[in-house]
Design a protein around this motif. Sequence first.
Motif, PDB file in Angstrom:
ATOM      1  N   GLY A 163       0.832  -1.195   0.000  1.00  0.00           N
ATOM      2  CA  GLY A 163       0.000   0.000   0.000  1.00  0.00           C
ATOM      3  C   GLY A 163       0.867   1.245   0.000  1.00  0.00           C
ATOM      4  N   THR A 164       0.361   2.317  -0.604  1.00  0.00           N
ATOM      5  CA  THR A 164       1.141   3.557  -0.689  1.00  0.00           C
ATOM      6  C   THR A 164       0.286   4.771  -0.366  1.00  0.00           C
ATOM      7  N   ILE A 165       0.956   5.823   0.074  1.00  0.00           N
ATOM      8  CA  ILE A 165       0.322   7.120   0.280  1.00  0.00           C
ATOM      9  C   ILE A 165       1.273   8.192  -0.236  1.00  0.00           C
ATOM     10  N   PRO A 166       0.975   8.827  -1.388  1.00  0.00           N
ATOM     11  CA  PRO A 166       1.826   9.919  -1.886  1.00  0.00           C
ATOM     12  C   PRO A 166       1.659  11.150  -0.998  1.00  0.00           C
ATOM     13  N   LEU A 167       2.758  11.769  -0.634  1.00  0.00           N
ATOM     14  CA  LEU A 167       2.754  12.943   0.229  1.00  0.00           C
ATOM     15  C   LEU A 167       3.507  14.074  -0.458  1.00  0.00           C
ATOM     16  N   SER A 168       2.867  15.207  -0.549  1.00  0.00           N
ATOM     17  CA  SER A 168       3.405  16.332  -1.318  1.00  0.00           C
ATOM     18  C   SER A 168       4.710  16.873  -0.745  1.00  0.00           C
ATOM     19  N   THR A 169       5.556  17.345  -1.648  1.00  0.00           N
ATOM     20  CA  THR A 169       6.748  18.102  -1.238  1.00  0.00           C
ATOM     21  C   THR A 169       6.703  19.508  -1.843  1.00  0.00           C
ATOM     22  N   GLY A 170       5.500  19.972  -2.130  1.00  0.00           N
ATOM     23  CA  GLY A 170       5.343  21.299  -2.711  1.00  0.00           C
ATOM     24  C   GLY A 170       5.368  22.381  -1.644  1.00  0.00           C
ATOM     25  N   PHE A 171       6.557  22.680  -1.135  1.00  0.00           N
ATOM     26  CA  PHE A 171       6.704  23.632  -0.051  1.00  0.00           C
ATOM     27  C   PHE A 171       7.581  24.815  -0.454  1.00  0.00           C
TER      28      PHE A 171
END
Length: 341
Positions: free
Chosen positions: A281-289
């Motif tokens: 299972g995966t959960i993409p987490l943003s790095t748009g900071f």
Amino acid sequence: MKRVLKKVSNLVRAHLRILVAWKWPHTAFLAEVSDFLMRLNKYNASVDTDADRVKMEYTLLRETHVIEKGMSLRSPKIGFGKQKVEALLGRLHTYWVRYGAQNRDFIRGPLDTIASYLSYMDETHVEVEGIRERFNKLVSMIGVEPYGGRGGVKTVSAEDVRAATRGDFLSLARSRHSIRYFDPGKIPSEEEMKKALEVAQYTPSACNRQAWHVHVYRGSRCLELLQWQSGCRGFEDEVKCALLVTADMKGFLSYEVHQAYVDGGLYAMNLIHALHYVGLGTIPLSTGFECQKLRRLSAFGVPENEVPIVIIGVGCLPAQLNVAVSARKSIDETTTWHEGE
């Protein structure tokens, strides 16, 4: 923000004209920066958001998904999200008054999500009559029937998910969900991870440069990275392994200022599918900071020349779990056909 961006853009353009006259070797790069600033000033969703229907729709989808995410945790906080739902109802009212006639179908997804939220509050015996009253008034004004299944959460089983990954690509793609809780008794093996990484290595890249890189974090380093990201509060302890996908800026030329993100994004999506294929299972987490926060990635061993693309939290699926519905738009909304003779 709009005025600041315009001033910066004009300043860059003024300097660019001087450097062109001097025949400075990096004028192509500055030209790209200037063009990007001008378009950012005009089209970024933070600028004049509610004055633009499309910008408002994108931001409403974002705010709706925050509610879905809260309901897809293993143990959602009792009574969570009241202020967020109230704010969403206010913006949906504004949207309907301004743009409802232009895209009547859009509002169904957010309404279904709020309806699901109200049902969850009933199940957990939380008083939300004020929200329910505002919701019913909005539904009555719009004249649509909620509970159409276009928002909220649904329950899936690990067995069904794994079976879907062994079918064709369509079943694999449709069965992938962002997972926010995992089997606490199992940790992804190195063999599984390497198998997925080998599959993702076949991602296409500009002129075959393959300028992507993956940083793997496990144990306490994984938790530290997730705390830095801070977008998975409420389930960060569920994730035992995290992959930070980056792209190397050294692989691209002056006129390819965005290509690192394109190549890195292609690779990241392939890696997510590959991890799903091997049964994880995966959960993409943003790095748009903002840049100040991104600089702190140096503490995680990420070189300055690598731009972060996404963090992928990875875990083993529990027997059953709740996932966000996250209804998809019709391809008619996202596709334009250009016919020649």
